[in-house]
Design a protein around this motif. Structure first.
Motif, mmCIF file in Angstrom:
data_model
loop_
_atom_site.group_PDB
_atom_site.id
_atom_site.type_symbol
_atom_site.label_atom_id
_atom_site.label_comp_id
_atom_site.label_asym_id
_atom_site.label_seq_id
_atom_site.Cartn_x
_atom_site.Cartn_y
_atom_site.Cartn_z
ATOM 1 N N TRP A 206 0.858 -1.196 0.000
ATOM 2 C CA TRP A 206 0.000 0.000 0.000
ATOM 3 C C TRP A 206 0.886 1.235 0.000
ATOM 4 C CZ3 TRP A 206 -4.738 1.652 -0.825
ATOM 5 C CH2 TRP A 206 -5.159 2.865 -0.301
ATOM 6 N N ASP A 207 0.754 2.069 -1.004
ATOM 7 C CA ASP A 207 1.620 3.249 -1.106
ATOM 8 C C ASP A 207 0.934 4.526 -0.616
ATOM 9 O OD1 ASP A 207 -0.205 3.871 -3.084
ATOM 10 O OD2 ASP A 207 1.231 3.761 -4.743
ATOM 11 N N GLY A 208 -0.195 4.347 0.062
ATOM 12 C CA GLY A 208 -0.933 5.503 0.555
ATOM 13 C C GLY A 208 -2.095 5.876 -0.342
ATOM 14 N N ARG A 209 -2.069 5.384 -1.566
ATOM 15 C CA ARG A 209 -3.152 5.681 -2.517
ATOM 16 C C ARG A 209 -3.701 4.429 -3.186
ATOM 17 N NH1 ARG A 209 -0.056 9.735 -6.357
ATOM 18 N NH2 ARG A 209 1.491 8.088 -5.976
ATOM 19 N N GLN A 210 -2.817 3.480 -3.427
ATOM 20 C CA GLN A 210 -3.233 2.308 -4.204
ATOM 21 C C GLN A 210 -2.700 1.029 -3.568
ATOM 22 O OE1 GLN A 210 -2.227 2.570 -8.333
ATOM 23 N NE2 GLN A 210 -2.890 0.498 -8.821
#
Length: 231
Positions: A206-210
């Protein structure tokens, strides 16, 4: 009488490499675990009046792993791991030692990591952690039961100082190996009963957006049966 529930644990994914490890778990019936525990309970736990509680249920958490000399570097002091080398002083504050601190560690391929009984959601948890070179999908019920017996012994001796390994070693010849080998092997998936067998294998980032799927999601049961067939 205190109830003891057996919880089998197996890591279905190698967290370092994201490789699926489901297929290398022991395919031995849970009834082997139940038989070995009943033997120890009858001859050691009950006579010593251990693990008796009106308030708590006990969980026997069993975790096996294939011994890896690179990954498995530290173990606690236990009669089941042998003695410390001459000149190595016991460290009561830490309690865990580099593997090479144990006498004969170069040849040893079976190790135990007992832990203190702890409380989880009101249940008392007794951990049985075993690393051995012969842990695989091909380990026989007899080999598995032999390791399990010592693993439970290591956990109980670690937690109850009045117990000695010699008492377990004296009981071990009473194992009914014909009973151990009477259960189906390889055991059907439903008879293995590892925690999470009704769940999924899913590793993602999880990269914070996707969210990005790294492994799965796969049904544990479907993936296992696709690999081994419906035994």
């Amino acid at each position: 009488m205190t109830m003891v529930e057996i919880n089998r644990v197996w890591l279905n994914v190698d967290t370092d490499t994201n490789k699926i490890t489901l297929f290398s778990r022991p395919r031995v019936s849970i009834r082997v675990d139940e038989y070995i525990w009943s033997l120890i309970e009858e001859h050691i736990v009950k006579p010593h009046k251990l693990m008796r509680s009106e308030k708590h249920k006990y969980l026997l958490k069993i975790a096996f792993g294939r011994f890896d000399s690179v990954r498995h570097r530290y173990y606690p002091l236990s009669p089941y791991n042998g003695t410390l080398r001459e000149g190595v002083k016991p460290d009561s504050a830490n309690g865990w030692y580099p593997r090479e601190d144990f006498a004969g560690s170069e040849e040893r391929t079976t190790w135990f990591s007992p832990d203190k009984i702890w409380t989880n959601c009101g249940n008392k948890v007794l951990d049985v952690n075993v690393d051995a070179a012969n842990v695989s999908e091909s380990i026989t019920p007899r080999e598995y039961a032999d390791l399990l017996f010592d693993g439970i012994g290591a956990a109980l001796v670690f937690n109850f100082k009045r117990l000695k390994r010699e008492e377990f070693d004296g009981l071990k010849p009473k194992i009914d190996w014909s009973m151990v080998e009477s259960f189906p092997f390889p055991a059907p998936f439903e008879e293995q009963q590892y925690i999470g067998d009704e769940g999924k294998i899913h590793v993602y980032s999880w990269d914070g957006r996707q969210e990005t799927n790294l492994v799965g999601p796969y049904s544990v049961r479907d993936l296992y049966l696709d690999h081994f067939g419906k035994l």
